[in-house]
Write a protein that holds these residues in place. Structure first.
Motif, PDB file in Angstrom:
ATOM      1  N   SER A 211      -3.522   1.873  -1.990  1.00 38.84           N
ATOM      2  CA  SER A 211      -4.544   0.842  -1.870  1.00 38.84           C
ATOM      3  C   SER A 211      -5.492   0.850  -3.058  1.00 38.84           C
ATOM      4  O   SER A 211      -6.378   0.009  -3.152  1.00 38.84           O
ATOM      5  CB  SER A 211      -5.343   1.023  -0.566  1.00 38.84           C
TER       6      SER A 211
ATOM      7  N   PRO B 211      -8.171 -11.053  -0.249  1.00 39.18           N
ATOM      8  CA  PRO B 211      -9.467 -11.193  -0.925  1.00 39.18           C
ATOM      9  C   PRO B 211     -10.008 -12.610  -0.731  1.00 39.18           C
ATOM     10  O   PRO B 211      -9.249 -13.542  -0.412  1.00 39.18           O
ATOM     11  CB  PRO B 211      -9.137 -10.924  -2.392  1.00 39.18           C
TER      12      PRO B 211
ATOM     13  N   LEU C 264     -14.054  -8.746  -1.209  1.00 39.78           N
ATOM     14  CA  LEU C 264     -13.164  -8.064  -0.278  1.00 39.78           C
ATOM     15  C   LEU C 264     -13.305  -8.574   1.146  1.00 39.78           C
ATOM     16  O   LEU C 264     -12.429  -8.323   1.979  1.00 39.78           O
ATOM     17  CB  LEU C 264     -13.445  -6.551  -0.289  1.00 39.78           C
TER      18      LEU C 264
ATOM     19  N   LEU D 116     -15.003  -7.355  -5.567  1.00 39.06           N
ATOM     20  CA  LEU D 116     -13.834  -6.580  -5.931  1.00 39.06           C
ATOM     21  C   LEU D 116     -14.300  -5.351  -6.716  1.00 39.06           C
ATOM     22  O   LEU D 116     -15.070  -5.473  -7.664  1.00 39.06           O
ATOM     23  CB  LEU D 116     -12.912  -7.439  -6.803  1.00 39.06           C
TER      24      LEU D 116
ATOM     25  N   SER E  33      -4.051  -2.346  -4.457  1.00 39.65           N
ATOM     26  CA  SER E  33      -3.734  -3.450  -3.556  1.00 39.65           C
ATOM     27  C   SER E  33      -4.956  -3.877  -2.757  1.00 39.65           C
ATOM     28  O   SER E  33      -5.613  -3.040  -2.132  1.00 39.65           O
ATOM     29  CB  SER E  33      -2.616  -3.025  -2.582  1.00 39.65           C
ATOM     30  N   TYR E  34      -5.226  -5.172  -2.750  1.00 37.61           N
ATOM     31  CA  TYR E  34      -6.381  -5.711  -2.029  1.00 37.61           C
ATOM     32  C   TYR E  34      -5.912  -6.848  -1.113  1.00 37.61           C
ATOM     33  O   TYR E  34      -5.674  -7.963  -1.565  1.00 37.61           O
ATOM     34  CB  TYR E  34      -7.447  -6.217  -3.015  1.00 37.61           C
TER      35      TYR E  34
ATOM     36  N   GLU F  31       0.837  -1.203   0.000  1.00 33.68           N
ATOM     37  CA  GLU F  31       0.000   0.000   0.000  1.00 33.68           C
ATOM     38  C   GLU F  31       0.869   1.249   0.000  1.00 33.68           C
ATOM     39  O   GLU F  31       0.557   2.234  -0.657  1.00 33.68           O
ATOM     40  CB  GLU F  31      -0.940   0.015   1.200  1.00 33.68           C
TER      41      GLU F  31
END
Length: 453
Positions: free
Chosen positions: A18, A25, A103, A111, A21-22, A13
């Motif tokens: 962010s 998940p 998420l 997502l 970037s996740y 991040e």
């Protein structure tokens, strides 16, 4: 999340925002009721244009006893092989079930960005293996990074003849896997701290390892990274891994990374890059404003979202150039009522910038921001007219003129090239004929990544 997962998410991040970037998940595979939880897809997912980076992070203690190979194979199976299994599984799901990525573990929030199609998707798999750096340092010294030997393939990593602390090609048939450790995770993400620079490195490294009948030997990922960073292909102005014609391999001695970061060239680069982080601060400004708007405005209406992506795609060297240009306009605004600079597309990027600083006058105080926004729109429209066949995007940034101390607000504009909306071309011609960029002076500004002095 585990501490290793939190660290990975924090580093990414910080580097990529962010926006791309996740962390952690989920997929709804095997979920039999609305009350059941989904399964974690991977530890971190990064989506950038048609590139998808899948991270799997494992932290496993490295046991020490008299059997060095047994210690290694046990750790490898837990820290690397298990991560690789998760990576391939996540990739399969993303390619076959792209609409079923969430998420949250309750699988209620999908997502927020679309995944590339299976045909267009370019996947990069990264296994982050924690826990062996001290043992590796005790055995080989250096930085404690895992050794690289591309001749080690598949099951040879964990056989009775395995080479402890050495990583090669995990499973070439299913796709290349990058393996980072405690040391090199920091090194790579801090050295390649823009999404474009990071993706380019992964891509070039994969090409290097996939050369037929070619061996890659290095005492660590950091040494390999140093070799990449110190070499620039002048024809395309990008970093690469130079290989002599007819060569059967690339071998890097221990200490390549230390020599690189202690070199005068690197020190000059690091000093020259300081100004580029002004661009990062501008991105943070847009990002904060975008996050506040999330609560009030639907995603499809965010103007800042498209601007943010365009700003954040810039590489570190481009950010240095753009920051210098913007700072120059700020300084000029101390003596000029209106300061404007147009940045033509850098290399083959097909993106132009308009920087405009406008002084606020007492008699315009009430309408100043409206006038500034309209003028910025006009400048961007004229740039589209003048460079129509060269640009896909025109990004406009405006602020108060008069120097650093007076800047408190920004305006942002994005115009898209490729076609004219009704009446747009005629409007652009009108603005140009009435003084907008009519006497534009063109200058050449060369920016060397490694300054000579």
């Amino acid at each position: 999340m585990t501490r290793a997962e939190e660290l990975l998410a924090e580093l990414c991040e910080r580097s990529f925002l962010s926006l791309w970037s996740y962390p952690s998940p989920y997929k709804d595979q095997g979920r039999k009721s609305l009350l059941a939880d989904g399964k974690e897809l991977c530890d971190l997912l990064v989506i950038f244009d048609n590139h998808v980076v899948i991270f799997s992070s494992k932290e496993c203690a490295y046991k020490s006893n008299d059997n060095a190979i047994l210690n290694w194979t046990r750790w490898y199976r837990s820290a690397v092989a298990d991560s690789v299994k998760q990576l391939y599984g996540a990739e399969h799901w993303l390619r076959t079930q792209p609409h079923k990525v969430y998420l949250d573990k309750t699988c209620q929030h999908r997502l927020p960005v679309p995944l590339p199609t299976d045909v267009d998707m370019r996947v990069h798999r990264i296994a982050v293996a924690h826990g062996a750096s001290q043992a590796c340092y005790d055995a080989h010294g250096g930085t404690g990074a895992l050794l690289i030997d591309s001749r080690i393939i598949g099951s040879a990593h964990s056989s009775s003849e395995a080479v402890p602390f050495a990583i090669g090609q995990i499973n070439p048939e299913k796709g290349f896997v990058h393996v980072l450790d405690d040391t090199t995770l920091f090194t790579v993400l801090q050295s390649l701290d823009t999404i474009s620079d990071f993706i380019n490195y992964l891509h070039k490294k994969e090409e290097l390892f996939q050369r037929p009948n070619f061996a890659v030997l290095a005492s660590g990922e950091d040494d390999l990274l140093a070799y990449y960073l110190r070499n620039i292909d002048k024809q395309i102005d990008q970093h690469y891994f130079p290989v002599k014609e007819g060569s059967k391999g690339l071998g890097l001695r221990k200490g390549f990374w230390d020599d690189f970061i202690n070199s005068p060239q690197f020190q000059r680069k690091r000093e020259a890059d300081r100004v580029s982080y002004s661009w990062d601060k501008l991105i943070e400004h847009v990002w904060e404003r975008t996050r506040k708007k999330r609560m009030k405005i639907p995603q499809e209406q965010w103007q800042e979202e498209s601007i943010l992506r365009l700003l954040a795609k810039e590489s570190r060297i481009n950010r240095r150039f753009l920051s210098k240009a913007f700072i120059e306009v700020i300084k000029r605004s101390m003596y000029e009522q209106r300061s404007v600079r147009v940045i033509e597309p850098i290399r083959d990027d097909r993106k132009a910038y308009v920087f405009m600083l406008l002084r606020e006058q007492d008699d315009l105080s009430e309408s100043y921001y409206k006038i500034r926004q309209e003028m910025l729109q006009a400048y961007c429209l004229v740039v589209k007219y003048l460079f129509y066949n060269q640009v896909d995007y025109i990004v406009g940034i405006a602020a108060e003129g008069g120097g650093y101390d007076v800047i408190t607000t920004y305006d942002f504009v994005v115009r898209f090239g490729g076609s004219w909306e009704e009446g747009e071309k005629e409007q652009a011609e009108y603005f140009h004929q009435n003084g907008f960029l009519q006497e534009m002076r063109r200058t050449h500004w060369e920016e060397k990544e490694y300054p000579s002095e």
